[in-house]
Design a protein around this motif. Structure first.
Motif, PDB file in Angstrom:
ATOM      1  N   GLN A 252       0.851  -1.179   0.000  1.00  0.00           N
ATOM      2  CA  GLN A 252       0.000   0.000   0.000  1.00  0.00           C
ATOM      3  C   GLN A 252       0.893   1.237   0.000  1.00  0.00           C
ATOM      4  OE1 GLN A 252      -3.381   0.092  -0.246  1.00  0.00           O
ATOM      5  NE2 GLN A 252      -3.240  -2.136  -0.512  1.00  0.00           N
ATOM      6  N   ALA A 253       0.465   2.254  -0.719  1.00  0.00           N
ATOM      7  CA  ALA A 253       1.263   3.477  -0.790  1.00  0.00           C
ATOM      8  C   ALA A 253       1.327   4.153   0.580  1.00  0.00           C
ATOM      9  CB  ALA A 253       0.657   4.438  -1.819  1.00  0.00           C
ATOM     10  N   LYS A 254       2.533   4.571   0.971  1.00  0.00           N
ATOM     11  CA  LYS A 254       2.727   5.309   2.226  1.00  0.00           C
ATOM     12  C   LYS A 254       2.678   6.802   1.898  1.00  0.00           C
ATOM     13  CE  LYS A 254       5.658   1.638   4.109  1.00  0.00           C
ATOM     14  NZ  LYS A 254       5.561   0.764   2.910  1.00  0.00           N
ATOM     15  N   MET A 255       1.491   7.359   2.008  1.00  0.00           N
ATOM     16  CA  MET A 255       1.250   8.718   1.522  1.00  0.00           C
ATOM     17  C   MET A 255       1.849   9.778   2.452  1.00  0.00           C
ATOM     18  SD  MET A 255      -0.476   8.181  -1.231  1.00  0.00           S
ATOM     19  CE  MET A 255      -1.828   7.314  -2.035  1.00  0.00           C
ATOM     20  N   VAL A 298       1.174  11.655  -1.779  1.00  0.00           N
ATOM     21  CA  VAL A 298       1.809  10.643  -2.631  1.00  0.00           C
ATOM     22  C   VAL A 298       2.899   9.932  -1.855  1.00  0.00           C
ATOM     23  CG1 VAL A 298       1.386  11.931  -4.773  1.00  0.00           C
ATOM     24  CG2 VAL A 298       3.524  12.285  -3.523  1.00  0.00           C
ATOM     25  N   GLN A 299       3.292   8.763  -2.349  1.00  0.00           N
ATOM     26  CA  GLN A 299       4.534   8.153  -1.895  1.00  0.00           C
ATOM     27  C   GLN A 299       5.617   8.639  -2.835  1.00  0.00           C
ATOM     28  OE1 GLN A 299       4.503   4.088  -0.612  1.00  0.00           O
ATOM     29  NE2 GLN A 299       6.665   3.761  -1.112  1.00  0.00           N
ATOM     30  N   LEU A 300       6.469   9.508  -2.326  1.00  0.00           N
ATOM     31  CA  LEU A 300       7.370  10.276  -3.182  1.00  0.00           C
ATOM     32  C   LEU A 300       8.306   9.395  -4.003  1.00  0.00           C
ATOM     33  CD1 LEU A 300       8.141  13.102  -4.038  1.00  0.00           C
ATOM     34  CD2 LEU A 300       9.731  13.218  -2.124  1.00  0.00           C
ATOM     35  N   ASP A 301       8.859   8.334  -3.404  1.00  0.00           N
ATOM     36  CA  ASP A 301       9.784   7.495  -4.167  1.00  0.00           C
ATOM     37  C   ASP A 301       9.067   6.762  -5.297  1.00  0.00           C
ATOM     38  OD1 ASP A 301       8.464   5.971  -2.210  1.00  0.00           O
ATOM     39  OD2 ASP A 301       9.997   4.426  -2.243  1.00  0.00           O
ATOM     40  N   TRP A 302       7.776   6.429  -5.100  1.00  0.00           N
ATOM     41  CA  TRP A 302       7.010   5.800  -6.167  1.00  0.00           C
ATOM     42  C   TRP A 302       6.750   6.785  -7.307  1.00  0.00           C
ATOM     43  CZ3 TRP A 302       2.631   2.227  -3.852  1.00  0.00           C
ATOM     44  CH2 TRP A 302       3.236   1.149  -3.204  1.00  0.00           C
ATOM     45  N   VAL A 303       6.429   8.016  -6.968  1.00  0.00           N
ATOM     46  CA  VAL A 303       6.238   9.027  -8.025  1.00  0.00           C
ATOM     47  C   VAL A 303       7.554   9.254  -8.770  1.00  0.00           C
ATOM     48  CG1 VAL A 303       5.606  11.432  -8.512  1.00  0.00           C
ATOM     49  CG2 VAL A 303       4.349  10.140  -6.780  1.00  0.00           C
ATOM     50  N   ASP A 389       1.718   2.161 -14.379  1.00  0.00           N
ATOM     51  CA  ASP A 389       0.269   2.006 -14.302  1.00  0.00           C
ATOM     52  C   ASP A 389      -0.152   1.555 -12.899  1.00  0.00           C
ATOM     53  OD1 ASP A 389      -2.297   2.088 -15.545  1.00  0.00           O
ATOM     54  OD2 ASP A 389      -2.273  -0.081 -15.759  1.00  0.00           O
ATOM     55  N   MET A 390       0.602   0.631 -12.338  1.00  0.00           N
ATOM     56  CA  MET A 390       0.296   0.094 -11.010  1.00  0.00           C
ATOM     57  C   MET A 390       0.423   1.186  -9.940  1.00  0.00           C
ATOM     58  SD  MET A 390       2.159  -3.178  -9.253  1.00  0.00           S
ATOM     59  CE  MET A 390       1.915  -4.148 -10.749  1.00  0.00           C
ATOM     60  N   ILE A 391       1.515   1.958  -9.995  1.00  0.00           N
ATOM     61  CA  ILE A 391       1.751   3.010  -8.998  1.00  0.00           C
ATOM     62  C   ILE A 391       0.678   4.093  -9.084  1.00  0.00           C
ATOM     63  CG2 ILE A 391       3.300   4.915  -8.387  1.00  0.00           C
ATOM     64  CD1 ILE A 391       5.636   3.033  -9.126  1.00  0.00           C
ATOM     65  N   VAL A 392       0.359   4.517 -10.302  1.00  0.00           N
ATOM     66  CA  VAL A 392      -0.653   5.569 -10.466  1.00  0.00           C
ATOM     67  C   VAL A 392      -2.007   5.090  -9.951  1.00  0.00           C
ATOM     68  CG1 VAL A 392      -1.881   7.014 -12.139  1.00  0.00           C
ATOM     69  CG2 VAL A 392       0.575   6.651 -12.389  1.00  0.00           C
ATOM     70  N   ASN A 393      -2.363   3.847 -10.253  1.00  0.00           N
ATOM     71  CA  ASN A 393      -3.629   3.295  -9.762  1.00  0.00           C
ATOM     72  C   ASN A 393      -3.668   3.239  -8.242  1.00  0.00           C
ATOM     73  OD1 ASN A 393      -4.827   2.941 -12.266  1.00  0.00           O
ATOM     74  ND2 ASN A 393      -4.006   0.878 -12.530  1.00  0.00           N
ATOM     75  N   LYS A 394      -2.526   2.931  -7.606  1.00  0.00           N
ATOM     76  CA  LYS A 394      -2.482   2.883  -6.148  1.00  0.00           C
ATOM     77  C   LYS A 394      -2.676   4.263  -5.527  1.00  0.00           C
ATOM     78  CE  LYS A 394       0.258  -1.320  -5.501  1.00  0.00           C
ATOM     79  NZ  LYS A 394      -0.617  -1.962  -4.510  1.00  0.00           N
ATOM     80  N   HIS A 395      -2.448   5.318  -6.300  1.00  0.00           N
ATOM     81  CA  HIS A 395      -2.709   6.694  -5.854  1.00  0.00           C
ATOM     82  C   HIS A 395      -4.104   7.172  -6.273  1.00  0.00           C
ATOM     83  CE1 HIS A 395       1.691   6.724  -5.332  1.00  0.00           C
ATOM     84  NE2 HIS A 395       1.502   7.754  -4.542  1.00  0.00           N
ATOM     85  N   ARG A 396      -4.938   6.236  -6.750  1.00  0.00           N
ATOM     86  CA  ARG A 396      -6.277   6.570  -7.264  1.00  0.00           C
ATOM     87  C   ARG A 396      -6.199   7.602  -8.391  1.00  0.00           C
ATOM     88  NH1 ARG A 396     -10.097   4.325  -4.109  1.00  0.00           N
ATOM     89  NH2 ARG A 396      -9.510   3.690  -1.989  1.00  0.00           N
ATOM     90  N   GLY A 397      -5.159   7.447  -9.193  1.00  0.00           N
ATOM     91  CA  GLY A 397      -4.971   8.335 -10.330  1.00  0.00           C
ATOM     92  C   GLY A 397      -5.245   7.614 -11.641  1.00  0.00           C
TER      93      GLY A 397
END
Length: 427
Positions: A252-255, A298-303, A389-397
């Motif tokens: 899960q993204a650590k926002m 956002v989870q900065l490292d994922w972005v 695609d996976m990371i953006v979806n986890k941010h509800r983007g």
């Protein structure tokens, strides 16, 4: 000059090309106007000349296409430069204006610069200063046009994508077997292409055919062994990237909250990693600025991974000696990170039958692998855009990649636009 443009120049990612825009020069002195006429003709720039602000405004209002750059004298009869700039900014707030004057009054100059002036030239203006400043202004104009095109197109794209995501989810639920079969076929293709399993199998075949048996064992080619060891390292890296993607899928993204301006600064700084590799294809990166004061979670490292993969994908498949344009903006409640690159020909990015973006399918390869940027790749086997695609979806983007045509350059060329949308925090 703006901080953003200074940053671009410092990174040496802008070329000296001026583009094909048109200049409006407003100068009341016939002698000086003739000098600027000579400068522009030497550089093959298209231009018009007006003798005062009123005449300049008439030319602006009657022009079939907006001027890219305005060069404005401050002291003129009928309407002075400052009044013209105020009127022009009401009509075109993004107008790129260069002020030129012999005034030696800092307070007045500062007052004019606060109107939103791009740069200031002190008379008498040398050809070198004129050429340099106008060239930078043209480059800024090109980025402005790119930003405007992105904002116009993305509103429709965003609405279409929201509908598409709903439909895509229903397709996945009703036809999972078909999608699984497609993924298996893509996996087979990915393993067979480029470095990795396919290369190792080919090298083992060469070893089998070419080795010589002796009393002390077999003699094999040092060249084949070196290639085999290199492929082993690539395969190990690819399997590691597969583990990374699987790990992403389960996390899960650590926002954390971050302002859009801080995120833009971080990503722009991060792009310096790519600068040493751009010369391999004679590429340049250009950035738009962002004035948004809002924030994201956002989870900065994922972005950061999303940003790196979009730039890397653009580098791999860009036409040689072209620009990669990066746009940051806010559209309908989303922060948009868009990367555009020129390609040799339009690519079929979408499977219309299954309503799928092909390049986000795991292991899918639209084009042959590109080895020249392999040391930059965090993900192999066609998994880079899958991770995005996976990371953006986890941010509800929303992640979108599609074909566009670039109308801001002299020649209309096919391009690829990749866009990641992240929800902005509601105030």
């Amino acid at each position: 000059m703006s901080r953003e443009l200074d940053q671009i120049v410092d990174m040496q990612v802008l070329s000296g090309e001026s583009g094909m825009g048109k200049i409006l020069i407003i100068e009341d002195s016939p002698e000086i106007a003739l000098v600027y006429d000579h400068f522009c003709r030497k550089m093959n720039w298209d231009f018009d000349i007006a003798s005062n602000g009123k005449e300049g405004m008439k030319k602006f209002l009657s022009a079939s296409k907006p001027y890219s750059v305005y060069i404005v004298d401050l002291v003129m009869p009928e309407q002075d430069g400052a009044s013209f700039i105020r009127d022009l900014k009401k009509q075109d707030p993004n107008a790129i204006i260069i002020v030129q004057s012999s005034l030696d009054e800092p307070d007045k100059i500062i007052e004019v610069m606060k109107l939103g002036v791009f740069d200031y030239l002190r008379k008498p203006v040398t050809k070198e200063d004129f050429d340099r400043t106008v060239t930078l202004a043209f480059q800024c104009s090109s980025l402005r046009d790119f930003q405007a095109d992105v904002e116009r197109s993305n509103r429709d794209v965003l609405k279409e994508q929201l509908d598409w995501l709903t439909y895509k989810e229903s397709i996945r639920k009703s036809d999972e077997n078909s999608l699984s079969l497609s993924t298996i076929k893509s996996l087979n293709t990915s393993f067979s292409q480029g470095s990795g399993i396919g290369a190792i199998l080919s090298l083992l075949d060469l070893l089998k055919m070419g080795h010589q048996t002796t009393e002390n064992g077999a003699l094999v080619s040092n060249e084949i062994l070196s290639l085999l060891y290199a492929s082993q390292d690539v395969l190990r890296k690819q399997l590691g990237s597969l583990s990374t993607v699987l790990s992403l899928a389960g996390e899960q993204a650590k926002m954390e909250k971050i302002s859009i301006s801080d995120l833009v600064h971080t990503l722009t700084k991060q792009s310096e990693t790519f600068v040493p590799f751009l010369d391999k294809k004679d590429l340049k990166i250009r950035f738009s600025s962002s004035k948004s004061k809002e924030s994201l979670r956002v989870q900065l490292d994922w972005v950061g991974i999303v940003f790196d993969e979009l730039i890397l994908n653009a580098m791999k498949y860009s036409k040689k000696s072209t620009f990669i344009d990066v746009y940051f903006g806010k559209i309908d409640g989303y922060f948009c990170l868009a990367v555009k690159n020129v390609v040799n020909s339009a690519q079929e990015l979408v499977d219309a039958e299954n309503k799928e973006v092909l390049v986000t399918r795991p292991f899918f390869r639209l084009l042959p692998p590109v080895e020249e940027f392999s040391e930059l790749e965090k993900f192999g086997m066609g998994l880079g855009l899958t991770a995005v695609d996976m990371i953006v979806n986890k941010h509800r983007g929303i992640f979108n990649i599609h074909n566009v045509s670039d109308h801001t350059s002299p020649i209309v060329e096919p391009c690829i636009m990749a866009e990641a949308f992240f929800p902005v925090i509601s105030v």
